[in-house]
Design an enzyme around this catalytic site. Structure first.
Site, PDB file in Angstrom:
ATOM      1  CE  LYS A  80      -3.638   2.022   2.962  1.00 43.15           C
ATOM      2  NZ  LYS A  80      -4.401   1.772   4.227  1.00 43.15           N
ATOM      3  CB  SER A 156      -7.450   3.545   3.285  1.00 48.79           C
ATOM      4  OG  SER A 156      -6.733   2.852   4.286  1.00 48.79           O
ATOM      5  CB  SER A 180      -8.185   0.654   6.027  1.00 46.58           C
ATOM      6  OG  SER A 180      -8.921   1.835   6.219  1.00 46.58           O
TER       7      SER A 180
END
Length: 466
Positions: A80, A156, A180
């Protein structure tokens, strides 16, 4: 041979060790896969071709000499874009970091996967400064769901989930403050786990650990298959002497958990937003798959769980979002994405005084006390991840929809480990996962249950859209 990219990371690593595929061949297969799916998904925001090829070649030279291979030697993984990878720019999806200096070191969790032989292959997309339940930002744009491009992959860690689901990476790293790693796993049909608070070092994450929301969030592994989550946890779980919240606790393998000893509670309505019928049916399917395998499983909702949404928002926003605004200003993010603006607007009603903040903490303590008391009778709790399957782009910020994210918020508040695994799908083919929470430090219990459900209910399935 079956396309190697659809195999679990554990299986791919075994192929390399057995000499059935070279690290270079495996890497090139994933690079080709990313090249095919990324124009459709916009999941990878940077592909690390040059450095990954060098690392794969090093693995192949090691094998050709007959030297011992590291356990994850040659296995690609994704990261990420809020977790630092040496030599790359970690943007956190926000304009103020678009031209930031390249990271001088790996985040601890990236370094540990490298030390086990794995190779970073891509950085993945995310919302502006991570604050949205869908993945869209002003630098890279939005990420599409692999099962329906008109829908979000979640947030996210949405780029991470989409790339893994599309077989561009066998597994990777996300982070979770309100759901997330779990919500994107649910939307994209993969597996993930938010570990116990204090389990994994967060050194090298942007924004960094610290402040009053520190207790809410963790870095978490994401993969198509549960077995890979267990392998990743065994590699990642230890203090680094830099994130001082991390506690030295042994990670136990889920294969040592006796299913017949487990007592499980489940619910499908948290008292905030009830699950929709297709989600209820999938949770019911998971429950049926466990009934003959465990000591007992019964429908029961923890008392006080209906407070999860307000408590999470209080803990994130006692200053009405001013701390986030100050951070954005300090890094030069003079424009922010509307989804982040929507988050900040939702925090304003939770602005309070010092005395009010003290009461917020007291309320959190009371909530945790009730939740821990509930676990005197149970080893795990099964629930929806979210009331329904993947949302249309742009709809996550709507008030009633936003409150549905409270199912994952619950276990950011408790700090308990919580895993997600796909157990079914909607009539339209969108994945539906279930959430399995366990006692602190008992990731092994959550992963053991998740592995059984994966076997019984099918787990990840390829997308017909790709």
């Amino acid at each position: 041979m079956t396309d190697v990219c659809v195999l679990s990371g554990t299986a791919q690593a075994r192929l390399i060790r057995n000499g059935e595929v070279s690290a270079t061949e495996l890497l090139e297969a994933h690079l080709q896969r990313i090249g095919k799916v990324n124009p459709l998904l916009n999941a990878a925001c940077e592909v690390l071709e040059e450095t990954a090829r060098r690392s794969a070649a090093d693995v192949d030279r090691t094998r050709s000499r007959g030297d011992w291979l590291l356990p994850l030697a040659g296995l690609p993984f994704s990261v990420k874009d809020s977790i630092e990878v040496q030599g790359t720019v970690c943007t956190a999806g926000t304009l103020g970091r678009k031209s930031a200096a390249p990271s001088v070191a790996d985040a601890t969790v990236v370094a540990r996967l490298r030390e086990a032989g794995a190779i970073p292959i891509a950085r993945t997309n995310l919302p502006d400064l991570l604050f949205a339940f869908e993945t869209d930002n002003l630098i890279r744009g939005r990420t599409n769901n692999p099962y329906d491009f008109s829908r979000t992959s979640g947030g996210s860690s949405g780029g991470e989930a989409a790339l893994i689901a599309a077989c561009g990476s066998p597994f990777g790293l996300g982070s979770d403050c309100a759901g997330s790693v779990r919500l994107p796993a649910h939307f994209c049909g993969i597996a993930s786990i938010k570990p116990t608070s204090g389990r994994l070092p967060r050194t090298g994450h942007v924004p960094p650990a610290g402040g009053w929301i520190e207790t809410l969030w963790q870095i978490g592994p994401m993969a198509r298959r549960v077995e890979d989550l267990s392998v990743m946890m065994s590699v990642l779980a230890a203090p680094d002497r830099r994130d001082l919240t991390v506690i030295q606790m042994p990670f136990r393998g889920p294969d040592r958990v006796r299913m017949k000893d487990l007592r499980i509670a489940f619910f499908t309505d948290n008292g905030i937003v009830p699950a929709e019928p297709e989600t209820i049916a999938v949770v019911g399917r998971a429950v049926a798959a466990l009934e003959q395998e465990v000591n007992r499983i019964e429908e029961r909702r923890p008392p006080g769980v209906e407070e999860s949404y307000d408590l999470e928002m209080r803990m994130i926003g006692p200053d009405g979002g001013d701390g986030l605004r100050a951070f954005l200003a300090a890094i030069g993010s003079t424009r922010t994405h509307p989804l982040l603006d929507g988050w900040l607007a939702k925090l304003e009603p939770y602005r309070t005084t010092i005395n009010g903040f003290a009461e917020y903490w007291a309320a959190l303590d009371r909530f945790r006390t009730r939740m821990f008391a509930f676990l005197e009778d149970y080893d795990a709790i099964i629930s929806p991840v979210f009331p329904r399957a993947a949302l249309p782009h742009g709809s996550s910020i709507e008030d009633r929809t936003f409150q549905g994210f409270s199912y994952t918020m619950t276990h950011n508040l408790t700090g308990w480990p919580a895993a997600v695994v796909r157990c079914g799908q909607t009539a339209a083919g969108l994945p539906i996962g279930v959430q399995i929470a366990a006692r602190p430090w008992r990731e092994d219990v959550a992963l053991r249950i998740a592995a059984h459900l994966e076997s019984a209910c099918g787990g990840w399935q390829p997308s017909p859209c790709l």
